[in-house]
Design a protein around this motif. Structure first.
Motif, PDB file in Angstrom:
ATOM      1  N   LEU A 322       0.825  -1.206   0.000  1.00  0.00           N
ATOM      2  CA  LEU A 322       0.000   0.000   0.000  1.00  0.00           C
ATOM      3  C   LEU A 322       0.862   1.260   0.000  1.00  0.00           C
ATOM      4  O   LEU A 322       0.555   2.245  -0.684  1.00  0.00           O
ATOM      5  N   ILE A 323       1.956   1.235   0.757  1.00  0.00           N
ATOM      6  CA  ILE A 323       2.836   2.411   0.793  1.00  0.00           C
ATOM      7  C   ILE A 323       3.450   2.660  -0.584  1.00  0.00           C
ATOM      8  O   ILE A 323       3.509   3.803  -1.055  1.00  0.00           O
ATOM      9  N   ALA A 324       3.895   1.569  -1.255  1.00  0.00           N
ATOM     10  CA  ALA A 324       4.486   1.735  -2.580  1.00  0.00           C
ATOM     11  C   ALA A 324       3.472   2.285  -3.579  1.00  0.00           C
ATOM     12  O   ALA A 324       3.776   3.183  -4.379  1.00  0.00           O
ATOM     13  N   VAL A 325       2.218   1.758  -3.525  1.00  0.00           N
ATOM     14  CA  VAL A 325       1.182   2.253  -4.436  1.00  0.00           C
ATOM     15  C   VAL A 325       0.893   3.724  -4.161  1.00  0.00           C
ATOM     16  O   VAL A 325       0.707   4.534  -5.083  1.00  0.00           O
ATOM     17  N   LEU A 330       1.190   9.434  -5.754  1.00  0.00           N
ATOM     18  CA  LEU A 330       1.597  10.818  -5.498  1.00  0.00           C
ATOM     19  C   LEU A 330       2.518  11.333  -6.604  1.00  0.00           C
ATOM     20  O   LEU A 330       2.403  12.481  -7.056  1.00  0.00           O
ATOM     21  N   LEU A 331       3.451  10.493  -7.068  1.00  0.00           N
ATOM     22  CA  LEU A 331       4.329  10.915  -8.150  1.00  0.00           C
ATOM     23  C   LEU A 331       3.536  11.183  -9.422  1.00  0.00           C
ATOM     24  O   LEU A 331       3.788  12.162 -10.141  1.00  0.00           O
ATOM     25  N   PHE A 336       1.240  15.059 -13.302  1.00  0.00           N
ATOM     26  CA  PHE A 336       0.082  15.554 -14.041  1.00  0.00           C
ATOM     27  C   PHE A 336      -0.141  17.042 -13.783  1.00  0.00           C
ATOM     28  O   PHE A 336      -0.347  17.839 -14.718  1.00  0.00           O
ATOM     29  N   LEU A 337      -0.095  17.444 -12.502  1.00  0.00           N
ATOM     30  CA  LEU A 337      -0.306  18.852 -12.181  1.00  0.00           C
ATOM     31  C   LEU A 337       0.799  19.725 -12.767  1.00  0.00           C
ATOM     32  O   LEU A 337       0.552  20.847 -13.230  1.00  0.00           O
TER      33      LEU A 337
END
Length: 507
Positions: A322-325, A330-331, A336-337
């Motif tokens: 879950l942490i890796a996903v 976030l990256l 995208f932003l």
């Protein structure tokens, strides 16, 4: 009456008993233990008068610390001195060992050497003494096993300790056993995982039984195995037995002392080397305790080896996933932003990407059957085709494509004649410098409406009066007479297939 009270008070003051009342417990004075000349007696218990106050600067002795006998007050009664523990509570065995090295001494049950009666003790030769607890003296006899840690050999003797003191000497020849012997049971190249292993010494001495369980790698370990020919008996498969003799030599290095016993047809096996926890072996006794100290921690380490480290639990693995996903998400959101607010950066990046020479294209469809049709006829219906559009009466899908090619030319000389596909019925004279075929309009033969042809599909070149077809790295290939070619000479009558069009070479 008054005189009697004064006498009692004087006696209390003399004995040092608190005078809070007359109901105090009376302490009988005990004669002091005689001490050798020039030394003080060494009581091993505190004075019976535990309620007496202690001066702030006076050290308090522990129960096991020798305490010097206090001097009797001048003109008074000497204080009580506790008695030392009786000597019959322990047994002392004096040892004579062959060398000055380090040894490990173990007290075992003479009837069952696997039952340890006292923790192992590390001593230094050639002279040493071992103190055994009261339970060992009560038993009367004890089997002392002395181990040389360097070569992992063992000497064993039964000692009578009823009197509380005994002595025994060990020579080099007495070390005629190996400290530990691992026995591995195998069957058909695999380790037996479930069996009962019995070991008998050369003189018929039973050296015990060991149970094989899954995860042990088929290894059963025995302690104190005598040198010579020993007999191993394996009971497996619900009663099936196998017996094999093994030879034990104390001169063999400890790391090479494993005995391998092979049985036939064992039902419960596991791969060799599948042990999940180390079996107790020679290394268990290679780290002796300090000389003269109690080795209780050493015994606990031998009998309860530390469990093998285990991997991460499923919950920990799921949390890590879950942490890796989350980090990847976030990256992605950040990228995208950023590109949304800075589109020019994305445009520059895209502009720097190299374009592929040939776009990925669909797999070449199966070729139509090789039917020989006259020039200007449809390969599907056999009808005449319009000389301008290439269409025919059957309105075949291939005829719908508009071919932009050089105008047809009648005449003689090397040429390509379209016999099937969009170029059917067209004739293309071959120039001395050759010509190119592909989907781009700039080609000499442009297959603009053919999605199975590459931009620059093939090239036909002239050399010494002959012509050669060369594939230009197309996606779906160039076929000559049904075979895919990279480069091949053309002979009159050869059929050349490029994309959906089949040409015939005429010389």
């Amino acid at each position: 009456m008054i005189l009697k009270d004064l006498t009692v008070i004087a006696l209390i003051c003399t004995l040092g008993i608190p005078s809070a009342g007359y109901a105090q417990t009376r302490v009988e004075p005990v004669p002091p233990t005689p001490s050798p000349k020039g030394t003080s007696s060494s009581p091993r218990t505190p004075p019976a008068n535990a309620n007496a106050p202690v001066a702030p600067d006076t050290p308090v002795a522990s129960p096991d610390t020798p305490v010097a006998s206090p001097a009797a007050p001048a003109g008074g009664t000497p204080p009580a001195t506790p008695a030392t523990p009786p000597a019959e509570n322990r047994a002392i065995v004096a040892l004579t060992l062959p060398t000055t090295g380090n040894y490990i001494v173990m007290a075992e049950d003479p009837a069952d050497p696997r039952r340890v009666l006292a923790p192992p003790t590390s001593v230094n030769g050639p002279k040493a003494a071992v103190e055994l607890p009261e339970a060992v003296r009560t038993a009367g006899t004890v089997a002392l096993s002395v181990i040389q840690p360097e070569n992992q050999t063992l000497a064993r003797e039964v000692v009578d300790v009823k009197t509380g003191a005994a002595s025994i000497s060990f020579a080099t020849a007495d070390f005629d056993r190996v400290a530990t012997l691992p026995v591995q049971v195998t069957s058909d190249g695999k380790a037996v995982s479930t069996a009962l292993v019995e070991l008998t010494g050369p003189d018929g001495e039973s050296l015990g039984q060991e149970q094989l369980l899954p995860g042990q790698g088929g290894i059963a370990t025995f302690r104190g195995v005598p040198a010579g020919r020993n007999t191993v008996r394996v009971i497996y498969n619900d009663g099936q037995t196998a017996t094999q003799e093994i030879t034990v030599d104390t001169a063999t290095p400890p790391a090479q002392r494993m005995a391998v016993v092979t049985v036939a047809g064992a039902a419960a096996t596991e791969p060799l080397g599948a042990s999940t926890a180390p079996a107790p072996g020679a290394n268990d006794l290679q780290e002796p305790a300090e000389a003269g100290q109690n080795a209780t921690a050493q015994l606990e380490r031998n009998e309860n080896p530390a469990p093998a480290p285990t991997g991460a639990s499923p919950l920990q693995g799921f949390i890590g996933f879950l942490i890796a996903v989350g980090l990847l998400a976030l990256l992605g959101i950040g990228a995208f932003l950023y590109f949304r607010t800075n589109p020019e950066v994305l445009n520059r990046l895209i502009g720097k990407l190299p374009l592929p020479e040939n776009e990925p294209e669909a797999v070449r469809p199966s070729e139509p059957p090789p039917v020989q049709v006259p020039a200007g006829s449809c390969a599907y219906c056999g009808g005449a085709k319009d000389p301008v559009t290439g269409a025919c009466a059957c309105s075949a899908p291939a005829a719908a494509a508009v071919a932009t090619a050089a105008p047809a030319s009648s005449g003689t000389g090397p040429r390509l004649v379209g016999v099937a596909g969009p170029m059917a019925g067209r004739t293309f004279p071959l120039k001395p410098e050759g010509l190119t075929v592909g989907r781009e309009p700039a080609n000499d033969i442009s297959l603009e409406g053919d999605s199975t042809a590459s931009r620059r599909h093939a090239r036909i070149e002239g050399a010494d009066g002959a012509y050669v077809v060369r594939d230009e790295g197309s996606s779906n290939g160039t076929f000559l007479n049904g075979a895919r070619v990279t480069e091949s000479p053309l002979n009159p009558g050869d059929e050349l297939t490029i994309g959906q069009t089949r040409f015939r070479f005429e010389g």
